[in-house]
Design a protein around this motif. Structure first.
Motif, mmCIF file in Angstrom:
data_model
loop_
_atom_site.group_PDB
_atom_site.id
_atom_site.type_symbol
_atom_site.label_atom_id
_atom_site.label_comp_id
_atom_site.label_asym_id
_atom_site.label_seq_id
_atom_site.Cartn_x
_atom_site.Cartn_y
_atom_site.Cartn_z
ATOM 1 N N GLY A 58 6.507 -83.719 -15.453
ATOM 2 C CA GLY A 58 6.563 -83.826 -16.903
ATOM 3 C C GLY A 58 6.918 -85.218 -17.379
ATOM 4 N N PHE A 59 7.087 -85.325 -18.675
ATOM 5 C CA PHE A 59 7.401 -86.613 -19.281
ATOM 6 C C PHE A 59 8.222 -86.413 -20.546
ATOM 7 C CE2 PHE A 59 3.287 -85.367 -21.057
ATOM 8 C CZ PHE A 59 3.430 -85.630 -22.406
ATOM 9 N N THR A 60 8.809 -87.496 -20.982
ATOM 10 C CA THR A 60 9.523 -87.525 -22.250
ATOM 11 C C THR A 60 9.066 -88.757 -23.000
ATOM 12 O OG1 THR A 60 11.703 -87.311 -23.284
ATOM 13 C CG2 THR A 60 11.543 -88.819 -21.407
ATOM 14 N N GLY A 61 9.152 -88.728 -24.301
ATOM 15 C CA GLY A 61 8.722 -89.897 -25.043
ATOM 16 C C GLY A 61 9.063 -89.816 -26.506
ATOM 17 N N VAL A 62 8.885 -90.966 -27.149
ATOM 18 C CA VAL A 62 9.161 -91.048 -28.576
ATOM 19 C C VAL A 62 8.201 -92.036 -29.229
ATOM 20 C CG1 VAL A 62 10.926 -92.852 -28.311
ATOM 21 C CG2 VAL A 62 10.983 -91.354 -30.303
ATOM 22 N N ALA A 63 7.759 -91.672 -30.412
ATOM 23 C CA ALA A 63 7.048 -92.603 -31.285
ATOM 24 C C ALA A 63 8.055 -93.000 -32.356
ATOM 25 C CB ALA A 63 5.832 -91.936 -31.913
ATOM 26 N N LEU A 64 8.454 -94.268 -32.336
ATOM 27 C CA LEU A 64 9.351 -94.779 -33.370
ATOM 28 C C LEU A 64 8.518 -95.077 -34.598
ATOM 29 C CD1 LEU A 64 11.469 -97.272 -31.263
ATOM 30 C CD2 LEU A 64 12.071 -94.954 -31.960
ATOM 31 N N LEU A 65 8.950 -94.560 -35.725
ATOM 32 C CA LEU A 65 8.199 -94.702 -36.963
ATOM 33 C C LEU A 65 9.033 -95.451 -37.990
ATOM 34 C CD1 LEU A 65 7.055 -90.969 -37.250
ATOM 35 C CD2 LEU A 65 5.897 -92.845 -36.046
ATOM 36 N N ALA A 66 8.394 -96.130 -38.900
ATOM 37 C CA ALA A 66 9.121 -96.718 -40.021
ATOM 38 C C ALA A 66 9.824 -95.600 -40.792
ATOM 39 C CB ALA A 66 8.154 -97.487 -40.920
ATOM 40 N N GLU A 67 9.280 -94.396 -40.722
ATOM 41 C CA GLU A 67 9.820 -93.244 -41.442
ATOM 42 C C GLU A 67 10.692 -92.347 -40.560
ATOM 43 O OE1 GLU A 67 6.085 -94.837 -43.083
ATOM 44 O OE2 GLU A 67 6.589 -94.055 -41.111
ATOM 45 N N SER A 68 10.948 -92.675 -39.321
ATOM 46 C CA SER A 68 11.856 -92.038 -38.362
ATOM 47 C C SER A 68 11.199 -91.876 -37.012
ATOM 48 C CB SER A 68 12.462 -90.729 -38.860
ATOM 49 O OG SER A 68 13.601 -90.443 -38.068
ATOM 50 N N HIS A 69 10.822 -90.636 -36.568
ATOM 51 C CA HIS A 69 10.332 -90.505 -35.193
ATOM 52 C C HIS A 69 9.564 -89.197 -34.955
ATOM 53 C CE1 HIS A 69 13.997 -88.020 -34.973
ATOM 54 N NE2 HIS A 69 13.356 -87.364 -34.028
ATOM 55 N N ILE A 70 8.809 -89.215 -33.859
ATOM 56 C CA ILE A 70 8.266 -88.004 -33.232
ATOM 57 C C ILE A 70 8.664 -88.115 -31.772
ATOM 58 C CG2 ILE A 70 6.223 -86.666 -32.600
ATOM 59 C CD1 ILE A 70 4.761 -87.959 -34.968
ATOM 60 N N SER A 71 9.304 -87.084 -31.245
ATOM 61 C CA SER A 71 9.668 -87.109 -29.831
ATOM 62 C C SER A 71 9.123 -85.875 -29.127
ATOM 63 C CB SER A 71 11.196 -87.192 -29.650
ATOM 64 O OG SER A 71 11.815 -86.025 -30.145
ATOM 65 N N ILE A 72 8.998 -85.989 -27.804
ATOM 66 C CA ILE A 72 8.478 -84.888 -26.996
ATOM 67 C C ILE A 72 9.157 -84.887 -25.633
ATOM 68 C CG2 ILE A 72 6.533 -86.277 -26.141
ATOM 69 C CD1 ILE A 72 4.908 -83.582 -26.142
ATOM 70 N N HIS A 73 9.362 -83.707 -25.116
ATOM 71 C CA HIS A 73 9.848 -83.535 -23.744
ATOM 72 C C HIS A 73 9.080 -82.344 -23.174
ATOM 73 C CE1 HIS A 73 12.754 -84.402 -20.580
ATOM 74 N NE2 HIS A 73 12.699 -83.108 -20.325
ATOM 75 N N THR A 74 8.505 -82.513 -21.970
ATOM 76 C CA THR A 74 7.661 -81.452 -21.403
ATOM 77 C C THR A 74 8.272 -80.869 -20.135
ATOM 78 O OG1 THR A 74 6.289 -82.903 -20.024
ATOM 79 C CG2 THR A 74 5.598 -82.603 -22.321
ATOM 80 N N TRP A 75 8.018 -79.578 -19.952
ATOM 81 C CA TRP A 75 8.372 -78.838 -18.742
ATOM 82 C C TRP A 75 7.080 -78.186 -18.244
ATOM 83 C CZ3 TRP A 75 11.689 -79.327 -22.789
ATOM 84 C CH2 TRP A 75 13.032 -79.577 -22.521
ATOM 85 N N PRO A 76 6.274 -78.888 -17.444
ATOM 86 C CA PRO A 76 5.000 -78.323 -16.985
ATOM 87 C C PRO A 76 5.167 -77.016 -16.215
ATOM 88 C CG PRO A 76 5.140 -80.641 -16.432
ATOM 89 C CD PRO A 76 6.477 -80.241 -16.959
ATOM 90 N N GLU A 77 6.246 -76.908 -15.459
ATOM 91 C CA GLU A 77 6.465 -75.695 -14.664
ATOM 92 C C GLU A 77 6.667 -74.451 -15.535
ATOM 93 O OE1 GLU A 77 10.627 -77.583 -15.039
ATOM 94 O OE2 GLU A 77 8.541 -78.250 -15.046
ATOM 95 N N HIS A 78 6.961 -74.659 -16.808
ATOM 96 C CA HIS A 78 7.121 -73.544 -17.745
ATOM 97 C C HIS A 78 6.025 -73.521 -18.810
ATOM 98 C CE1 HIS A 78 11.038 -72.567 -16.079
ATOM 99 N NE2 HIS A 78 11.347 -73.841 -16.153
#
Length: 123
Positions: A58-78
């Motif tokens: 899996g992976f984790t990540g964030v898009a930093l925005l002028a208006e705040s953020h979008i983040s994601i964290h994945t669990w492929p096994e689930h």
């Protein structure tokens, strides 16, 4: 802002759980998806940073925005992805969902919506 947010708030926070989702291993294409999700909501992307846990873990990540953020964290096994969308200003975070759904193709989803920065009532 359209949608369920009618009271004045400084920001709108969407918590998204994708179950039975695809594309949870490789963060490289997810960077473009996060950019498109932000742009769909009318947000300005400042930077996207993703980390691959390797061995298809899996992976984790964030898009930093002028208006705040979008983040994601994945669990492929689930087959699970936890996505956090927080935006202020004239952005509509609900509009971020279409590109995310199209890419991750969840079988089911749960969405929680929160208003942030509501001023306390003056008594």
């Amino acid at each position: 802002m359209n949608g369920p947010f009618t009271a004045p708030a400084l920001g709108h926070h969407i918590l998204v759980d994708f179950w039975g989702a695809d594309h949870l291993h490789d963060p490289r294409p997810a960077a473009d998806v996060l950019r498109r999700a932000a742009q769909s909501a009318g947000a300005t992307v400042l930077e996207v940073n993703l980390h691959d846990f390797g061995d298809r873990a899996g992976f984790t990540g964030v898009a930093l925005l002028a208006e705040s953020h979008i983040s994601i964290h994945t669990w492929p096994e689930h087959g699970y992805a936890a996505i956090d969308i927080f935006m202020c200003g004239d952005c509509d975070p609900l509009l971020s969902l279409a590109p995310l759904r199209a890419y991750f193709q969840p079988e089911s989803e749960q969405i929680k919506q929160l208003k942030r920065g509501l001023a306390p009532a003056v008594t």
